[in-house]
Design a protein around this motif. Structure first.
Motif, short mmCIF file in Angstrom:
data_model
loop_
_atom_site.label_atom_id
_atom_site.label_comp_id
_atom_site.label_asym_id
_atom_site.label_seq_id
_atom_site.Cartn_x
_atom_site.Cartn_y
_atom_site.Cartn_z
N MET A 227 -5.17 -3.03 0.95
CA MET A 227 -3.95 -1.90 1.49
C MET A 227 -4.15 -1.05 2.07
O MET A 227 -6.11 -0.55 2.60
CB MET A 227 -3.91 -1.77 0.26
CG MET A 227 -3.13 -2.16 -1.02
SD MET A 227 -2.52 -1.41 -1.94
CE MET A 227 -1.61 -2.58 -3.45
N ARG A 228 -3.79 -0.84 3.35
CA ARG A 228 -3.90 0.47 4.61
C ARG A 228 -3.91 1.13 4.07
O ARG A 228 -3.61 2.33 3.00
CB ARG A 228 -2.64 0.00 5.08
CG ARG A 228 -2.52 -1.77 6.13
CD ARG A 228 -1.02 -1.65 7.55
NE ARG A 228 -0.23 -1.57 6.16
CZ ARG A 228 1.06 -0.83 7.02
NH1 ARG A 228 1.30 -0.37 8.24
NH2 ARG A 228 2.08 -1.77 6.31
N ASP A 286 6.24 0.63 3.72
CA ASP A 286 5.33 0.40 4.08
C ASP A 286 3.90 1.16 3.11
O ASP A 286 2.49 1.16 2.89
CB ASP A 286 4.35 1.59 5.03
CG ASP A 286 5.62 0.75 6.54
OD1 ASP A 286 5.50 -0.23 7.02
OD2 ASP A 286 6.09 1.65 6.65
N LEU A 287 5.11 1.73 1.43
CA LEU A 287 4.23 2.45 1.19
C LEU A 287 4.87 2.97 -0.49
O LEU A 287 6.29 3.14 -0.13
CB LEU A 287 4.02 4.15 1.13
CG LEU A 287 2.86 4.87 0.70
CD1 LEU A 287 1.70 4.65 0.26
CD2 LEU A 287 3.14 6.02 1.07
N ASN A 306 1.70 -7.09 3.19
CA ASN A 306 1.08 -5.44 4.23
C ASN A 306 1.77 -4.12 3.41
O ASN A 306 2.14 -3.42 4.50
CB ASN A 306 1.49 -6.06 5.45
CG ASN A 306 0.10 -4.83 6.75
OD1 ASN A 306 -0.35 -4.45 5.46
ND2 ASN A 306 0.11 -4.59 7.36
N ILE A 307 1.92 -4.14 1.83
CA ILE A 307 2.94 -2.91 1.91
C ILE A 307 1.48 -2.00 0.82
O ILE A 307 0.16 -2.87 0.35
CB ILE A 307 3.63 -2.87 0.95
CG1 ILE A 307 4.95 -4.07 1.18
CG2 ILE A 307 4.27 -2.32 0.02
CD1 ILE A 307 5.74 -4.28 0.74
N THR A 308 1.09 -0.72 0.10
CA THR A 308 -0.18 -0.20 0.07
C THR A 308 1.25 0.50 -1.26
O THR A 308 2.22 0.56 -0.98
CB THR A 308 -0.09 1.36 0.98
OG1 THR A 308 -0.86 0.19 2.08
CG2 THR A 308 -1.46 1.57 0.20
N ALA A 309 0.61 1.02 -2.35
CA ALA A 309 0.72 0.95 -3.68
C ALA A 309 0.16 2.26 -4.29
O ALA A 309 -0.82 1.93 -3.81
CB ALA A 309 0.59 -0.55 -4.55
#
Length: 546
Positions: A227-228, A286-287, A306-309
């Protein structure tokens, strides 16, 4: 190791009338004497061993009294004063206990002369009304928009604290934090520093590295390595629900008869997780931040899109993120709407500080919450800085909500004391004496300041009394320089205190003294309880040692 026990009265079975009142007064005086040396810039520190074996080094009245274990009920009530003061205005916790102890001490001679407590209380309450009136008259207005003036007042609060060496830095931190979280509600300023100004302490680094983040910082890392870890202008969704398959309750039973049943169960779980993830993915965030867990399967779907959790965030932290990002916390994924997505946060990134990873949500457009990042050599130092900073933020909040000031250094106490002495000459009857006693009790603050800096108490107090007795209005600002032990004009020295703190101190101290004077019977149920446990003599059962 047990916390220190202050045994103020061994005979707790029953006290009546004069005995109960005198014992309550003794309890109040004893508690006040414990923290009397903690007032002023030359105050001493107390070393407290807490029940867990840790050490607390502080001169904060509330922190000291919170750790002391007291037996006498009146002493417990006096200790509660410092907690109430801390909750209401955030400063003056030492002064209020010293003043309450002195109020009880000046009432003692009247009780010995057989004056009825009701008469004393009437005189005290009358003095309280006039004290509030004189405070209003002596208070000076401050421009809350002038940062330089605000910093002066916060600085004068910190001169008596451990962090006075880094005064300018701490003042700026406190003021920035308060101005960030202040809101205009129905024409009134509302500042909730408890919920929206979080202090994060990270040992290591220099104290000078401390700063106010216009956003939120969490001790969290992303749930999946792919994740980003840095996103500019992220779209944020906040959740209060688990992103995993609901576990079966304790009563749930499955009967698997052939090899396809288990596959069907797994498929059902996968379909459910995919459904709740699709509810989120369609808003292109995105988050995603949730207070509950995130399953491996949900992480897989998020990485694909491409989702950050981030998972298992505290509710208080989630509320702060909602304030800074403009997002709304959602309880069910089906209920998410476009208006719930937060877009006001400028930057999301994860940094490593020391051995741990921290999430930063900063560069917000209009943050109404903040995080104060404190760095320092050790945990003890950081804890003391946090206590001092909480006092400084309390003072800044008081000025924002009520921008009136009174001179510090014992000047306002002496000015009000002289005004009460003058007013007492016009009061008839026995009430005049308790009224005048309140005036002499107020002198305990300048007297304690003189004692703590090692100067001559009688000479300085007499000089100060003479200054305030003269009719000149500018003499009202004369008080004690707690560092040098000389008389000085507080206007020149720049020592000012918020009106709200002083008004609360006087009100709480006098009212609590009056409540304790009204007690004429102390009955304890403790001895009965012990008797039923240990037998009729109150000792331990036979064959057991205490």
């Amino acid at each position: 190791m047990q916390s220190p026990v202050l045994v103020l009265n061994a005979n707790t079975k029953r006290e009546t009338g004069r005995e109960a009142q005198l014992n309550n007064i003794m309890a109040g005086k004893t508690v006040a004497s414990v923290i009397r040396t903690c007032l002023g810039p030359r105050s001493m520190l107390k070393m407290i061993l807490d029940p867990m074996g840790g050490i607390v080094l502080t001169n904060d009245g509330n922190a000291i009294l919170r750790e002391i274990d007291v037996v006498h009920p009146a002493a417990k009530s006096i200790i509660e004063l410092s907690r109430a003061q801390d909750e209401n205005v955030g400063d003056g916790t030492t002064s209020v206990v010293i003043l309450a102890g002195e109020m009880l001490a000046v009432a003692e001679p009247f009780l010995e002369k057989q004056i009825h407590p009701t008469v004393i209380i009437r005189g005290f309450f009358r003095a309280l009304e006039d004290t509030t009136e004189f405070l209003d008259k002596f208070a000076a207005k401050l421009d809350p928009n002038s940062r330089a003036d605000m910093l002066k007042v916060v600085r004068s609060c910190l001169t008596t604290k451990f962090v006075s060496r880094w005064g300018d830095l701490m003042c700026n931190l406190a003021l920035d934090a308060v101005q960030t979280v202040s809101l205009e509600v129905n024409g009134r300023k509302e500042v909730d520093i408890k919920r929206y100004a979080k202090v994060e302490k990270i040992p290591g680094g220099e104290i000078e590295e401390s700063c106010v983040l216009k956003g939120v910082m969490l001790n969290k890392d992303v749930t999946h390595a792919k994740m980003r870890r840095r996103i500019e202008n992220p779209r944020i969704i906040l959740l209060d629900c688990p992103l995993e398959y609901k576990k079966g309750e304790s009563q749930t039973t499955f009967e698997i008869t052939n090899d396809t049943d288990f596959t069907a169960l797994l498929k059902q779980e996968e379909e459910y997780v995919q459904k709740i993830c699709n509810d989120i993915i369609k808003f292109k965030p995105d988050l995603v931040i949730t207070e509950k867990g995130v399953s491996d399967l949900a992480q897989h779907f998020f990485v694909k899109h491409n989702i950050t959790a981030i998972r298992r965030v505290r509710m208080t932290d989630n509320n702060r993120i909602a304030r800074v990002s403009g997002a709304t916390i959602v309880n069910r994924t089906e209920e998410i709407q476009e208006s719930d997505v937060g877009t006001e946060c400028g930057l999301f990134e994860i940094k490593k500080l020391g051995d741990e990873y921290f999430t930063f949500l900063t560069e917000c457009k209009s943050p109404k919450a903040c995080t104060i990042l404190l760095r320092g050599a050790s945990k003890d130092v950081l804890n003391e800085i946090e206590r001092n900073l909480a006092d400084a933020m309390g003072v800044a909040r008081n000025i924002v909500t009520d921008p009136r000031l009174v001179p510090g250094g014992g000047a306002i106490e002496m000015a009000v004391s002289q005004a009460l002495v003058e007013k007492s000459k016009s009061i008839e009857g026995v009430e005049q004496y308790p009224y005048r006693a309140v005036a002499s009790a107020l002198e305990v603050i300048p007297r304690t300041l003189i004692q703590n800096c090692g100067a001559s108490v009688i000479r300085l107090l007499t000089d100060l009394r003479a200054k305030h007795a003269s009719a000149a209005q500018e003499n009202r600002n004369w008080g004690i320089d707690g560092n040098k032990g000389v008389l000085v004009d507080m206007n020149t020295l720049g020592i000012w205190e918020p009106y709200a703190v002083k008004a609360q101190t006087f009100k709480t101290a006098i009212e609590s003294a009056c409540i304790l004077l009204r007690v004429d019977d102390v009955v304890s149920g403790i001895s009965k309880k012990k008797e039923s446990q240990h037998g009729p003599q109150g000792g331990p059962p036979q064959g057991m040692e205490e």
